[in-house]
Motif scaffolding. Structure first.
Motif, short mmCIF file in Angstrom:
data_model
loop_
_atom_site.label_atom_id
_atom_site.label_comp_id
_atom_site.label_asym_id
_atom_site.label_seq_id
_atom_site.Cartn_x
_atom_site.Cartn_y
_atom_site.Cartn_z
N ALA A 65 0.85 -1.19 0.00
CA ALA A 65 0.00 0.00 0.00
C ALA A 65 0.88 1.24 0.00
CB ALA A 65 -0.92 0.00 1.22
N ILE A 66 0.58 2.19 -0.88
CA ILE A 66 1.41 3.39 -1.00
C ILE A 66 0.54 4.63 -1.01
CG2 ILE A 66 3.26 2.22 -2.26
CD1 ILE A 66 2.11 3.40 -4.83
N GLN A 67 1.16 5.75 -0.68
CA GLN A 67 0.51 7.05 -0.79
C GLN A 67 1.56 8.08 -1.19
OE1 GLN A 67 -1.14 7.61 3.13
NE2 GLN A 67 0.73 8.52 3.94
N ALA A 68 1.11 9.13 -1.87
CA ALA A 68 2.03 10.17 -2.32
C ALA A 68 2.69 10.84 -1.12
CB ALA A 68 1.28 11.19 -3.16
N HIS A 69 3.97 11.14 -1.26
CA HIS A 69 4.72 11.76 -0.16
C HIS A 69 4.32 13.22 0.03
CE1 HIS A 69 8.06 12.30 2.60
NE2 HIS A 69 8.44 13.37 1.92
N SER A 70 3.96 13.89 -1.05
CA SER A 70 3.58 15.30 -0.97
C SER A 70 2.52 15.61 -2.00
CB SER A 70 4.82 16.18 -1.20
OG SER A 70 5.28 16.04 -2.54
#
Length: 735
Positions: free
Chosen positions: A451-456
Motif C-alpha cells: 500500500a502506497i501514498q504520495a509523499h507530498s
C-alpha cells in the motif's frame, strides 16, 4: 562442435544483422543470482570481438550497463539483450535475473529464446543447483526447449567440475541421466596452498584434443599419455549417450560390435540431439585471463550455440488468432510471411521515450511502417486491451546503453522499437490489414500487497501517470485502487520486486511515495437482534427539523447484503419519507457502526415513527434513519468479519509438514492434500487474508524457494474476539 580452432573477429562498433533466420540463434541464460550469467555474457562478447579488453563497447559503456538500479543493487533486475556474431551467425544472448522476484523477466526471456543455457556455479557446489533452478529446467522441458549447462567459477577454491557434473546429472537428468554429460574435461594447473587449482584448459572428449588457455591464447595439442585413461572412460560414456539419442538405429549395434564411429558422425548426431532437446551437454567457462581475449570455454560454448542449438525455423511459432478470437492457420518463421511479432519487454529511456524489445516470429519489421497493435488486456493488473494502428519508430539493436540502428528485423530476430505509444509487454504487432493476436505466455501472479501514498501534494499530482507507466512496463505487477479501504495497492512478486518498483517511481518518473500498512477489507454485522430509535428534532428560526423512526435489526446469512423492510402502519411515517429512512440507514451502514467498516448481512425493519406536518423533510428522516441504526448497534453484539482466502500451495514433499504447520499458525484450516507430479504435493487450505499479507515472502523462505501458491477470495467470516478487539481499539485511537 569442438573441432574448430579458428575464431571470428566479431563486429565491434556496428549493429549485428542477419540475412536469414537460419543465421540466427536466440539463447536465454538461466540460473540463480550470483551464478555468473552476466559475467559469461561479457566473456562471450569479448571472445566475439564485440567488447574490447576493458569490457567496453565503442562509446565506453559496459555491455552490462542497463539500469542504474542494477548498479546500485549489484544484481540483475531485468531482461537484457546482447547480440554478438560468431562464424557468420548472429547470437542474441538474453541475460535474465536470477532472483525469484523477477521471474516475469525470465519468462519473457524464455518466450523470446529458442534454447537455454543453464548457468551453475562451481563455487557454490551442489547447493548452487537450487530447487527453483530445477523447477525452471522442468518448465523448459515441458515446452521442449533445448538446454545446455555451463559450469562457472571454476577458478574458485575447492571448485570441482566433476562433482558439479554429477550433481547436474542427478538434478536435470531425470530418468535418463546419460542425457546430461560433459563434452570437455577441464585440466588444472598446480594446486596452491589455499587448495585452489587454476583451470588452464579443456580436453575435447570426442576429438581427444587439448585446448590450452594458459598462455593467454587458445592453443591446441595432443593430451599426455597419463591423461588418456580418464579421457577414454569419459569419452566412451559420452559416445554411448550420443548414440542412445541417435536417429540411426544401426549406430549402437555398430559401436557395440567394436566399430570406431567417425567423429564427424558423432558430432552431427550430437548437434541434432541438442537441437531436439533430448541431450544436454555440460561445458565449463571461466573469465579471460589478463591479456587474453578469449576466456576458457568461450570458443567451445560459441561452437555449441551456433552448431547445436536450433535455428528459429526449427521452433514452432506460438498460436495466433484474430483479435476477435477467430482461429488462424499456424505461422512459419518466414521473413516473407504475415507479420507477427511480440513485445517481450517494455522500458523507458529519458531521451528516446518508450522502447519495446520485440521478437519477430514471422514476416519482417521495418522502420516507419504502420502496424497493428493487439493486446489481450490484463484489466485486473491495470493493463487495458489494445486494438489500434501505430507507426513504428526507429529499429535498433541494443548493446549496453547504445542503440545501433537497424534497417529491418526479419523473422527469428529480436530488435528494439522506439516510440510505440500504446504497446505493452505481451502485445502483438501484426500487419495493419491482417491483425493477429498471439497466444500469451504464462505471467506469474503478484501476491505481495504494497500500500502506497504520495509523499507530498506535488507527488500526488504525478502519482497516477507514474503508476500507469510503471505497470505498462511490468505485467507481473498489479495496480489496485481498493474502494473499500481507499488505498492504492501495488501487488508485487516479492520484496526485491517492490523495492525496484518504488525506486523506479522515484528516479525514473520523479514520484516519491510512502509505504503504509496494507488494510484488508473487513466488514461488520450484527451478532444479535436489536432495536433502535432515531430522533432528529431541532427548532430554530424558520422551518425546524423533525423526524423520529424506530427500527429493528436482525442478522442474516453471509452474502445477504442489507435488506430494508417497511412495516409501518397507520401512516406513522408518511409514505414519501420511507425511502429517506432507507437512504439514511444504507448511508450509515456503508460507514460502519463499530470500527468504521461497512455493515453487511442484516435486515433492517422500519416499525414506527413520527412526523411533523411542517418541519419533517427528506434530510431529517435520513438523519433519523442513521441515528436509529447507530443506537441499535450500541445495544447489540457487533461482529467484525474478515475475508478468508482459498489458497493452494504447491511444494516439494520434504516441506509439506512445515508448510501445514505454518498454515495452522496463521489460523488456517487445511482442507486437503494431493500429489501433484513426482515429489510434489498440493496443499489446499482456507486462511484469513489478514494472516497472509507476506505469505509470498514467507513461503519462499520456508520452502527454500521451491514453493508456489495461488489465492482466491472465499468469503467473509467472524474474526476471533481478541483480534476483533484489537481492530476496534485501533479504530478508536485513529490508527
Amino acid at each position: 562442435m569442438g573441432e574448430k580452432t579458428s575464431t571470428h573477429p566479431g563486429a565491434a562498433g556496428r549493429a549485428v544483422t542477419a540475412d536469414r533466420p537460419g543465421n540466427i540463434r536466440n539463447v536465454v541464460l538461466v540460473g540463480h543470482s550470483g551464478s555468473g550469467k552476466t559475467t559469461l555474457v561479457e566473456a562471450l562478447a569479448l571472445a566475439t570481438g564485440a567488447l574490447n579488453r576493458a569490457g567496453r563497447v565503442e562509446d565506453g559503456a559496459a555491455v552490462s550497463d542497463y539500469d542504474e538500479i542494477e548498479h546500485r543493487q549489484q544484481r540483475s533486475v531485468q531482461l537484457s539483450l546482447v547480440p554478438v556474431e560468431w562464424a557468420g551467425i548472429k547470437v542474441n544472448l538474453l541475460d535474465t535475473p536470477g532472483y525469484a522476484d523477477f521471474v516475469g523477466e525470465l519468462r519473457a526471456g524464455l518466450r523470446a529464446a529458442d534454447a537455454a543455457l543453464f548457468v551453475v556455479s562451481a563455487a557454490e557446489g551442489v547447493e548452487g543447483i537450487t530447487g527453483p533452478t530445477r523447477m525452471l529446467w522442468e518448465e523448459c522441458a515441458a515446452v521442449g526447449m533445448p538446454r545446455a549447462i555451463v559450469v562457472t567459477h571454476l577458478e574458485a577454491a575447492r571448485a570441482d567440475f566433476e562433482v558439479m557434473t554429477e550433481a547436474c546429472r542427478a538434478a536435470f537428468g531425470g530418468d535418463s541421466s546419460d542425457s546430461v554429460l560433459p563434452l570437455y574435461l577441464p585440466h588444472y594447473g598446480r594446486e596452491g596452498g589455499d587448495g585452489h587449482r587454476p583451470v588452464t584448459g579443456l580436453t575435447g572428449l570426442l576429438t581427444r584434443r587439448v585446448f590450452d588457455y594458459s598462455s593467454g591464447a587458445r592453443t591446441e595439442s595432443d593430451p599426455g599419455a597419463e591423461a588418456l585413461p580418464g579421457i577414454e572412460e569419459a569419452r566412451n560414456r559420452l559416445i554411448e549417450g550420443i548414440i542412445a539419442e541417435s536417429e540411426d538405429e544401426t549406430l549402437m549395434d555398430r559401436y557395440l560390435g567394436g566399430e570406431e564411429i567417425d567423429v564427424k558422425t558423432l558430432i552431427e548426431d550430437l548437434e541434432r540431439a541438442v537441437a531436439r532437446g533430448s541431450f544436454h551437454p555440460v561445458l565449463a567457462a571461466a573469465p579471460a585471463a589478463d591479456g587474453a581475449r578469449q576466456g576458457l570455454g568461450t570458443v567451445e560454448l560459441l561452437e555449441l550455440v551456433t552448431g547445436g542449438f536450433p535455428t528459429p525455423t526449427e521452433r514452432a511459432v506460438p498460436d495466433v488468432t484474430t483479435p476477435a478470437g477467430a482461429a488462424r492457420p499456424a505461422l512459419a518463421c518466414d521473413p516473407d510471411g504475415p507479420l507477427a511479432a511480440e513485445v517481450i519487454k517494455t522500458a523507458s529511456d529519458p531521451y528516446v521515450g518508450r522502447i519495446s524489445l520485440v521478437r519477430v516470429f514471422s514476416g519482417t519489421l521495418r522502420p516507419d511502417e504502420t502496424v497493428h497493435v493487439s493486446g489481450h488486456g490484463l484489466e485486473d493488473r491495470g493493463h487495458e486491451a489494445h486494438d489500434v494502428d501505430e507507426r513504428l519508430g526507429a529499429l535498433s539493436s541494443p548493446f549496453g546503453k547504445q542503440q545501433r540502428q537497424l534497417a529491418q528485423a526479419i523473422a527469428g530476430d529480436i530488435a528494439c522499437v522506439a516510440k510505440l505509444a500504446s504497446a505493452e509487454t505481451g502485445d502483438t504487432l501484426s500487419g495493419r490489414g491482417d491483425p493477429l493476436l498471439m497466444e500469451p505466455w504464462l505471467m506469474p501472479d503478484p501476491l505481495l500487497p504494497v500500500a502506497i501514498q504520495a509523499h507530498s501534494k506535488a507527488d500526488e499530482d504525478k502519482l497516477s501517470q507514474g503508476l500507469a507507466r510503471l505497470v505498462a512496463e511490468d505485467p507481473t505487477m498489479r495496480l489496485e485502487h481498493n474502494q473499500h479501504t481507499r488505498q492504492v495497492v501495488l501487488w508485487c512478486l516479492g520484496e526485491a520486486h517492490r523495492d525496484v518498483a518504488l525506486e523506479r517511481l522515484r528516479t525514473r518518473y520523479g514520484v516519491q511515495v510512502d509505504v503504509v500498512p496494507h488494510k484488508v477489507s473487513l466488514r461488520e454485522t450484527f451478532g444479535t437482534r436489536a432495536a433502535g430509535r432515531g430522533r432528529h428534532v431541532k427548532q430554530s428560526g424558520g422551518h425546524g427539523q423533525y423526524a423520529i423512526c424506530e427500527i429493528e435489526v436482525e442478522p442474516l446469512p453471509g452474502g445477504s447484503g442489507i435488506e430494508f423492510v417497511d412495516k409501518v402502519v397507520g401512516g406513522a411515517v408518511p409514505r414519501q419519507f420511507i425511502p429517506s429512512v432507507e437512504k439514511g440507514v444504507r448511508a450509515q451502514a456503508a460507514k460502519g457502526v463499530a470500527a468504521g467498516y461497512p455493515l453487511v448481512d442484516v435486515r433492517v425493519t422500519l416499525v414506527d415513527g413520527k412526523a411533523h406536518s411542517v418541519d419533517s423533510s427528506d434530510a431529517a428522516f435520513q438523519t433519523a434513519g442513521a441515528l436509529a441504526l447507530r443506537e441499535a448497534a450500541a445495544e447489540a453484539r457487533i461482529h467484525l468479519l474478515e475475508p478468508v482466502a482459498d489458497i493452494q500451495v504447491l511444494v516439494s514433499d520434504e516441506y509439506v509438514g512445515p508448510v501445514m504447520s505454518d498454515l495452522s499458525g496463521r489460523r488456517g484450516r487445511v482442507v486437503g492434500t494431493e500429489q501433484s507430479g513426482s515429489g510434489r504435493t498440493l496443499v489446499r487450505a482456507e486462511v484469513p487474508e489478514i494472516e497472509i499479507g507476506r505469505y509470498a515472502v514467507d513461503l519462499r523462505s520456508l520452502s527454500h524457494g521451491t514453493g508456489r501458491f495461488s489465492r482466491s477470495y472465499a468469503r467473509h467470516e467472524p474474526m476471533p474476539p481478541q483480534a476483533a478487539e484489537r481492530i476496534r481499539e485501533q479504530a478508536e485511537n485513529g490508527a
